[in-house]
Write an enzyme that holds these catalytic residues in place. Structure first.
Site, PDB file in Angstrom:
ATOM      1  CG  ASN A 110      25.929  -3.024 -45.286  1.00  0.00           C
ATOM      2  OD1 ASN A 110      27.020  -2.707 -44.795  1.00  0.00           O
ATOM      3  ND2 ASN A 110      25.689  -2.898 -46.580  1.00  0.00           N
ATOM      4  CG  HIS A 112      24.698   0.909 -50.022  1.00  0.00           C
ATOM      5  ND1 HIS A 112      25.794   0.240 -50.527  1.00  0.00           N
ATOM      6  CD2 HIS A 112      24.149   1.586 -51.065  1.00  0.00           C
ATOM      7  CE1 HIS A 112      25.895   0.488 -51.830  1.00  0.00           C
ATOM      8  NE2 HIS A 112      24.909   1.306 -52.174  1.00  0.00           N
ATOM      9  CB  SER A 139      20.031   2.970 -47.195  1.00  0.00           C
ATOM     10  OG  SER A 139      19.636   3.811 -48.256  1.00  0.00           O
ATOM     11  CG  ASP A 148      24.728  -3.043 -51.444  1.00  0.00           C
ATOM     12  OD1 ASP A 148      25.110  -3.241 -50.280  1.00  0.00           O
ATOM     13  OD2 ASP A 148      25.492  -2.757 -52.375  1.00  0.00           O
TER      14      ASP A 148
HETATM   15  C1  GRF Z   1      30.832   3.962 -45.806  1.00  0.00           C
HETATM   16  O1  GRF Z   1      30.604   4.895 -46.815  1.00  0.00           O
HETATM   17  C2  GRF Z   1      29.733   2.949 -45.751  1.00  0.00           C
HETATM   18  O2  GRF Z   1      28.488   3.472 -46.135  1.00  0.00           O
HETATM   19  C3  GRF Z   1      30.178   1.921 -46.747  1.00  0.00           C
HETATM   20  O3  GRF Z   1      31.561   1.855 -46.603  1.00  0.00           O
HETATM   21  C4  GRF Z   1      32.050   3.086 -46.090  1.00  0.00           C
HETATM   22  C5  GRF Z   1      32.816   2.769 -44.862  1.00  0.00           C
HETATM   23  O4  GRF Z   1      33.481   3.891 -44.346  1.00  0.00           O
HETATM   24  N1  GRF Z   1      29.504   0.660 -46.546  1.00  0.00           N
HETATM   25  P1  GRF Z   1      34.145   3.815 -42.903  1.00  0.00           P
HETATM   26  O5  GRF Z   1      35.143   2.659 -42.945  1.00  0.00           O
HETATM   27  O6  GRF Z   1      33.079   3.594 -41.909  1.00  0.00           O
HETATM   28  O7  GRF Z   1      34.848   5.126 -42.744  1.00  0.00           O
END
Ligand code: GRF
Length: 222
Positions: A110, A112, A139, A148
């Protein structure tokens, strides 16, 4: 040369990280084969990016399921039909059940938007500003049952500017995310990085006792 790693990507929305991964794969920098993009929302904009790139897309709409367990079971069956070596959460906005997470242990990543363990959860950019942080970032971590909270393999850190609001900060972090995630996926695909049986990250054969740091603004050396 590496055999491309089969990957399934899960999204819920915009899909800009998905697009970054698609681009790096298309340019030959990422040794992966994206077998499918799955969304839990039929209106996710990222589905369009995936289709335009000729990728297979699937929708498993969580509102069609009575509870988290049955949704996760359907999602898992769909993912497993593509036999991925890695499942990438790219803005996938669902809390996952322990059974699902356990099933993909060590092959579920994932991204974050914070320097974990700081600011798990939502609204990370505003919370970083409110806390007076000078540094903020993103991260990539292995997913565990702890939301997370799984082991972090790679981070990028950028300065918070005096005049930043949540939107300007989010935009700069997002640009960095688009370099960060492909880099982490590349290391995983090249088997340079993995989660060992005791839940610790190993990189190039050594225990990674703190996350690797990607220098901000440089091109990822995949
Ligand atoms: C990103 O900021 C990611 O870190 C978080 O959700 C957002 C997704 O954005 N988990 P996208 O859909 O990839 O534009």
């Amino acid at each position: 040369m590496y055999t491309p790693l089969p990957v399934v990507i899960l999204i819920s929305g915009r899909g800009s990280n998905l697009q970054a991964i698609i681009d790096r794969t298309g340019s030959g920098e990422l040794p992966i084969e994206i077998r499918a993009v799955i969304s839990n929302r039929p209106d996710a904009a990222g589905l369009e990016h995936a289709s335009l790139s000729g990728l297979e897309t699937r929708v498993i709409d969580h509102t069609d399921y009575a509870d988290r367990e049955t949704f996760d079971q359907a999602l898992q069956a769909c993912i497993d039909s593509y036999m991925p070596g890695l499942v990438v959460l790219a803005g996938f906005m669902r809390i996952l059940t322990p059974g699902f997470v356990h099933h993909y242990q060590g092959r579920l990543l994932n991204i974050h938007p914070s320097l974990l363990p700081e600011f798990p959860g939502l609204n990370t950019h505003q919370r970083a500003i409110d806390a007076g942080k000078r540094e903020h970032g993103a991260s990539v971590h292995f997913v565990t049952e702890d939301i997370d909270g799984g082991p972090v393999l790679l981070q990028v850190s950028i300065p918070v500017r005096e005049d930043d609001d949540a939107a300007t900060l989010a935009a700069r972090v997002l640009r960095e995310e688009h370099r960060l995630y492909p880099q982490a996926i590349c290391w995983f695909a090249e088997k340079r990085i993995f989660l060992d049986e005791s839940g610790h990250i190993r990189m190039d054969g050594k225990l990674l006792d703190q996350p690797a740091l990607l220098p901000a603004g440089t091109d990822a050396a995949c």
